[in-house]
Write a protein that holds these residues in place. Structure first.
Motif, PDB file in Angstrom:
ATOM      1  N   ARG A   1       0.827  -1.208   0.000  1.00 20.89           N
ATOM      2  CA  ARG A   1       0.000   0.000   0.000  1.00 20.89           C
ATOM      3  C   ARG A   1       0.865   1.263   0.000  1.00 20.89           C
ATOM      4  N   ASP A   2       2.087   1.157   0.573  1.00 21.13           N
ATOM      5  CA  ASP A   2       2.983   2.320   0.641  1.00 21.13           C
ATOM      6  C   ASP A   2       3.543   2.691  -0.734  1.00 21.13           C
ATOM      7  N   GLU A   3       3.720   1.669  -1.568  1.00 23.43           N
ATOM      8  CA  GLU A   3       4.440   1.904  -2.824  1.00 23.43           C
ATOM      9  C   GLU A   3       3.781   2.967  -3.687  1.00 23.43           C
ATOM     10  N   GLU A   4       2.456   2.946  -3.687  1.00 23.65           N
ATOM     11  CA  GLU A   4       1.727   3.916  -4.505  1.00 23.65           C
ATOM     12  C   GLU A   4       2.099   5.345  -4.076  1.00 23.65           C
ATOM     13  N   ALA A   5       2.173   5.553  -2.755  1.00 22.49           N
ATOM     14  CA  ALA A   5       2.515   6.885  -2.238  1.00 22.49           C
ATOM     15  C   ALA A   5       3.984   7.215  -2.486  1.00 22.49           C
TER      16      ALA A   5
ATOM     17  N   PRO B   1      -2.246  12.191  -3.786  1.00 27.84           N
ATOM     18  CA  PRO B   1      -3.572  12.022  -3.171  1.00 27.84           C
ATOM     19  C   PRO B   1      -3.534  11.482  -1.746  1.00 27.84           C
ATOM     20  N   PHE B   2      -2.318  11.225  -1.199  1.00 27.11           N
ATOM     21  CA  PHE B   2      -2.235  10.579   0.115  1.00 27.11           C
ATOM     22  C   PHE B   2      -2.143  11.557   1.285  1.00 27.11           C
ATOM     23  N   PHE B   3      -1.265  12.555   1.135  1.00 29.72           N
ATOM     24  CA  PHE B   3      -1.116  13.525   2.228  1.00 29.72           C
ATOM     25  C   PHE B   3      -0.792  14.893   1.635  1.00 29.72           C
ATOM     26  N   THR B   4      -0.958  15.916   2.461  1.00 28.32           N
ATOM     27  CA  THR B   4      -0.800  17.276   1.942  1.00 28.32           C
ATOM     28  C   THR B   4       0.602  17.840   2.168  1.00 28.32           C
ATOM     29  N   ASN B   5       1.403  17.191   3.041  1.00 24.09           N
ATOM     30  CA  ASN B   5       2.770  17.678   3.259  1.00 24.09           C
ATOM     31  C   ASN B   5       3.581  17.557   1.967  1.00 24.09           C
ATOM     32  N   SER B   6       4.466  18.533   1.728  1.00 28.49           N
ATOM     33  CA  SER B   6       5.361  18.387   0.580  1.00 28.49           C
ATOM     34  C   SER B   6       6.723  17.842   1.022  1.00 28.49           C
ATOM     35  N   VAL B   7       7.015  17.983   2.311  1.00 29.54           N
ATOM     36  CA  VAL B   7       8.259  17.431   2.859  1.00 29.54           C
ATOM     37  C   VAL B   7       7.954  16.668   4.140  1.00 29.54           C
ATOM     38  N   LEU B   8       8.451  15.463   4.234  1.00 26.12           N
ATOM     39  CA  LEU B   8       8.381  14.727   5.494  1.00 26.12           C
ATOM     40  C   LEU B   8       9.808  14.643   6.031  1.00 26.12           C
ATOM     41  N   THR B   9       9.974  15.046   7.271  1.00 24.32           N
ATOM     42  CA  THR B   9      11.320  15.119   7.839  1.00 24.32           C
ATOM     43  C   THR B   9      11.454  14.206   9.044  1.00 24.32           C
ATOM     44  N   LYS B  10      12.602  13.567   9.147  1.00 20.76           N
ATOM     45  CA  LYS B  10      12.904  12.828  10.374  1.00 20.76           C
ATOM     46  C   LYS B  10      14.228  13.369  10.888  1.00 20.76           C
ATOM     47  N   THR B  11      14.201  13.871  12.106  1.00 22.54           N
ATOM     48  CA  THR B  11      15.400  14.473  12.690  1.00 22.54           C
ATOM     49  C   THR B  11      15.902  13.614  13.837  1.00 22.54           C
ATOM     50  N   TYR B  12      17.195  13.343  13.828  1.00 21.27           N
ATOM     51  CA  TYR B  12      17.825  12.543  14.879  1.00 21.27           C
ATOM     52  C   TYR B  12      18.725  13.433  15.717  1.00 21.27           C
ATOM     53  N   TYR B  13      18.444  13.483  17.011  1.00 18.73           N
ATOM     54  CA  TYR B  13      19.317  14.228  17.915  1.00 18.73           C
ATOM     55  C   TYR B  13      20.203  13.241  18.652  1.00 18.73           C
TER      56      TYR B  13
ATOM     57  N   THR C   1       7.962  14.306  11.143  1.00 17.52           N
ATOM     58  CA  THR C   1       6.865  15.177  10.730  1.00 17.52           C
ATOM     59  C   THR C   1       5.527  14.481  10.981  1.00 17.52           C
ATOM     60  N   VAL C   2       4.563  15.241  11.459  1.00 11.58           N
ATOM     61  CA  VAL C   2       3.203  14.708  11.563  1.00 11.58           C
ATOM     62  C   VAL C   2       2.607  14.720  10.154  1.00 11.58           C
ATOM     63  N   ILE C   3       2.214  13.565   9.683  1.00  9.78           N
ATOM     64  CA  ILE C   3       1.701  13.476   8.309  1.00  9.78           C
ATOM     65  C   ILE C   3       0.226  13.878   8.270  1.00  9.78           C
ATOM     66  N   GLU C   4      -0.066  14.810   7.375  1.00  2.27           N
ATOM     67  CA  GLU C   4      -1.455  15.276   7.221  1.00  2.27           C
ATOM     68  C   GLU C   4      -2.130  14.428   6.150  1.00  2.27           C
ATOM     69  N   TRP C   5      -2.688  13.310   6.571  1.00  2.74           N
ATOM     70  CA  TRP C   5      -3.294  12.383   5.622  1.00  2.74           C
ATOM     71  C   TRP C   5      -4.566  12.961   5.009  1.00  2.74           C
ATOM     72  N   CYS C   6      -4.776  12.675   3.754  1.00  5.19           N
ATOM     73  CA  CYS C   6      -6.046  13.036   3.126  1.00  5.19           C
ATOM     74  C   CYS C   6      -7.105  12.063   3.649  1.00  5.19           C
ATOM     75  N   PRO C   7      -8.359  12.507   3.674  1.00  4.99           N
ATOM     76  CA  PRO C   7      -9.413  11.650   4.237  1.00  4.99           C
ATOM     77  C   PRO C   7      -9.430  10.267   3.584  1.00  4.99           C
ATOM     78  N   GLY C   8      -9.407   9.245   4.420  1.00  9.57           N
ATOM     79  CA  GLY C   8      -9.486   7.871   3.925  1.00  9.57           C
ATOM     80  C   GLY C   8      -8.211   7.352   3.300  1.00  9.57           C
ATOM     81  N   LYS C   9      -7.123   8.154   3.358  1.00 13.04           N
ATOM     82  CA  LYS C   9      -5.895   7.760   2.671  1.00 13.04           C
ATOM     83  C   LYS C   9      -4.758   7.385   3.626  1.00 13.04           C
ATOM     84  N   CYS C  10      -5.026   7.426   4.919  1.00 12.34           N
ATOM     85  CA  CYS C  10      -3.978   7.136   5.897  1.00 12.34           C
ATOM     86  C   CYS C  10      -3.433   5.720   5.711  1.00 12.34           C
TER      87      CYS C  10
END
Lengths: 225, 225
Positions: A83-87, A125-137, A152-161
């Motif tokens: 399911r991830d591959e499409e995104a 069509p999956f989420f509205t973020n243009s950048v997803l970031t993961k920061t390691y301290y 980053t908190v992902i802003e999923w589109c309705p029904g697309k999480c």
């Protein structure tokens, strides 16, 4: 400070300068990769035939470059669900960079150090973020022990999480409420990468492994064009 | 070879040269540590009173330095059994060094690379070896993936083996053989460090962790004198 600590501090300083120097030297290659993958430039040696359908396709870059690259890595491949591959087809670049927070008195005057991975996405069509970031301290940049990771908190589109499944249960017979009950359940997904666990040691380590794999992957040879 | 690989090869070369440079700079400190720990030199600032018992003791160096240092590390502390400590009191130095085997056609022309840890012991009642070595061969020096680890075979003195327990069982009543049956059983011991498992992946990783801890420990600040 002992003689040993002084020497070690100089070593870390020089090593860091060396890493930064090569990060800069790699940069033009990463830029070129971005341009080829995303069809910003056409690949040299590919004869342009603007009138044909194939040429139009070539101008689009290298479809699925990143998801394909990520799947060559065993650890990452395991985390990527169908399911991830499409995104992930909308992933257009991954960038690694150092993070250095200013000194904070509350933190005993230590500058907080680490690095971040930025995942750049095309509108999708999956989420509205243009950048997803993961920061390691890191607790201490020089002995790479993870202090915490923030995604980053992902802003999923309705029904697309992709990280939760919606379960609809029929209400029990004779129940006062006749509407179906909706429950969500966490499911495996690459995108859980951006919701690292809060502290649990073992899981953090797995997470860090995934980050190492990603870094290694990004530095891997890429045979484009 | 791609541009990226070429750059990366140069980076690894420079990083290695930097590590070697600092290894050489650390050397005088390691030598000084050896001399202090083993009483080769007396520590500056300690007033010498040759006639007293205390001064004689001081001249012996720092008893139990290494076993104490090793036990400050959580992972190592766990592997050190009470029975091991007596033997580890004879440990007088630990050295880390690079290992580079000459190119071997059988191995596809690749030079085998890695590092070794040498444990130097004073003559002791446990084993006859004066040096116990653990050598780590890496698949690729630059991505530190362990290929194999090889340890010295320890020549235990009779009845002094710390990695095996001797079980004596009384023969069954009416058995033709009236002598007690002797069986040996593997037991936990730090000295199993020198008998790494052959391949099993997970255990190799644990083993490599222990090596990392040891390396970190050796580079730790040491407050002697």
């Amino acid at each position: 400070m002992s003689d040993h600590d002084e020497l070690e501090a100089k070593f870390f300083e020089e090593r860091r300068a060396l890493e930064d120097k090569y990060q800069k030297l790699y940069q033009p290659l990463y830029t070129k990769r971005y341009e080829i993958v995303n069809g910003v430039v056409e690949v040299e040696g590919v004869v342009s035939e603007p009138a044909t359908e194939e040429a139009d396709k070539a101008a689009e870059g290298v479809p699925n470059f990143w998801v394909t690259a990520m799947k060559t890595n065993e650890v990452l491949a395991e985390s990527i669900q169908e399911r991830d591959e499409e995104a992930l087809k909308y992933l257009k670049d991954i960038k690694w960079s150092r993070v250095e927070l200013p000194k904070d008195d509350a933190q005993k005057g230590e500058a907080s150090k680490g690095f971040k991975l930025e995942f750049f996405f095309d509108p999708n069509p999956f989420f509205t973020n243009s950048v997803l970031t993961k920061t390691y301290y890191m607790i201490d940049e020089d002995e790479p022990i993870l202090e915490k990771a923030i995604g980053t908190v992902i802003e999923w589109c309705p029904g697309k999480c992709l990280t939760q499944k919606i379960l609809k249960k029929k209400p029990k017979k004779g129940s006062k409420n006749s509407k179906p009950i909706t429950k969500t359940e966490a499911v495996d997904s690459f995108f859980n990468f951006f919701s690292p666990p809060d502290v649990p040691e073992d899981e953090e380590e797995i997470d860090e492994d995934a980050a190492d794999e990603l870094q290694a992957l990004m530095e891997q040879d890429y045979d484009v064009g």
